[in-house]
Design an enzyme around this catalytic site. Sequence first.
Site, mmCIF file in Angstrom:
data_model
loop_
_atom_site.group_PDB
_atom_site.id
_atom_site.type_symbol
_atom_site.label_atom_id
_atom_site.label_comp_id
_atom_site.label_asym_id
_atom_site.label_seq_id
_atom_site.Cartn_x
_atom_site.Cartn_y
_atom_site.Cartn_z
ATOM 1 N N TYR A 39 19.358 -6.802 25.973
ATOM 2 C CA TYR A 39 19.403 -7.694 26.572
ATOM 3 C C TYR A 39 20.001 -8.981 26.822
ATOM 4 C CZ TYR A 39 17.477 -9.763 31.173
ATOM 5 O OH TYR A 39 17.370 -10.272 31.773
ATOM 6 N N SER B 143 19.937 -14.434 32.554
ATOM 7 C CA SER B 143 17.978 -14.758 32.291
ATOM 8 C C SER B 143 17.684 -16.140 31.119
ATOM 9 C CB SER B 143 17.809 -13.145 32.241
ATOM 10 O OG SER B 143 16.703 -13.524 31.008
#
Length: 315
Positions: free
Chosen positions: A186, A160
Amino acid sequence: MTELITTPFGATTTAMEIIEGVDLHGKRAIVTGGASGIGVETARALAQAGAEVMLAVRSTTAGERTAEDIKRTTGNQYIRVGELDLSDLRSVRAFVRRWEGSLDILVNNAGVMAIPQRELSEQGHEMQFATNHLGHFALALGLHDALAATGHARIVSVSSVGHINGDVDFDDIDFQHRPYDAWVAYGQSKTANILFAVEAARRWAGDGIVANALNPGRIAGTNLGRYTNAAPVNPAQSGPASRGVSIKNSEQGAATSVLLAASPLVASVSGRYFEDCNEAGPHQPGIRRGVAAYAIDADRAARLWEISLNMLNEA
């Protein structure tokens, strides 16, 4: 830096446009998280090209529904479902034990994002790192021989742009000593996805295995974002730092995964990070694209590999 890999495709290209003209008959693929979001469209495109596809999912009920939909839309009846909970290494090992034969394509697609409060996996690791990186690491290691048996296998890790939120903190991966932050955790896990591809590319080149990572773009309406309403605002998704982000539907979001999994254009490319169907350049502050230098650092990749091995051995 070596010359960036470019293709005729871009941000609006769909997975089906990538797979057009590609023949995957006789190939076998696994897509983790293949029952929702871009995982479905990744699996659908591979099936459309004739591959035998295993949907590796937590909910086999949802997986079976998706498998039937893929069979109906592609005409490919070789779609199977396997139970896999990436947050629990026991589940990963059980999945590996059940796998028989060779494997051509492994798409490490499943993930969780921005769990608002610190949670630990069954083996005691921070949940986002455990699910997004460690489970996939264990899966790839467990399937290494199956991948090597083909002589031309591909591993695709869905990372990501969120990796720019943070490097891996090797001294405190599990947030035992520093305050837990949903987006830092994350980002750490997504950086780990890239570092895995860098080191797998180096270690397994002699086995004919290529490994790459990617940013699929911001995909609306998928299960990945189920925690985000409860999590703090992501600083990299607001204000000027959000410039450059590609907002896509699931068909477009799956395109870069399918490119790396199946396109002949990148058959020999390994250890790279892609976005919008092309290799990403260096990340520039204030622009939400590109790859952070720490995410493709060979020394950090090797260090993460050894730490991850230790975590598996301790489990």
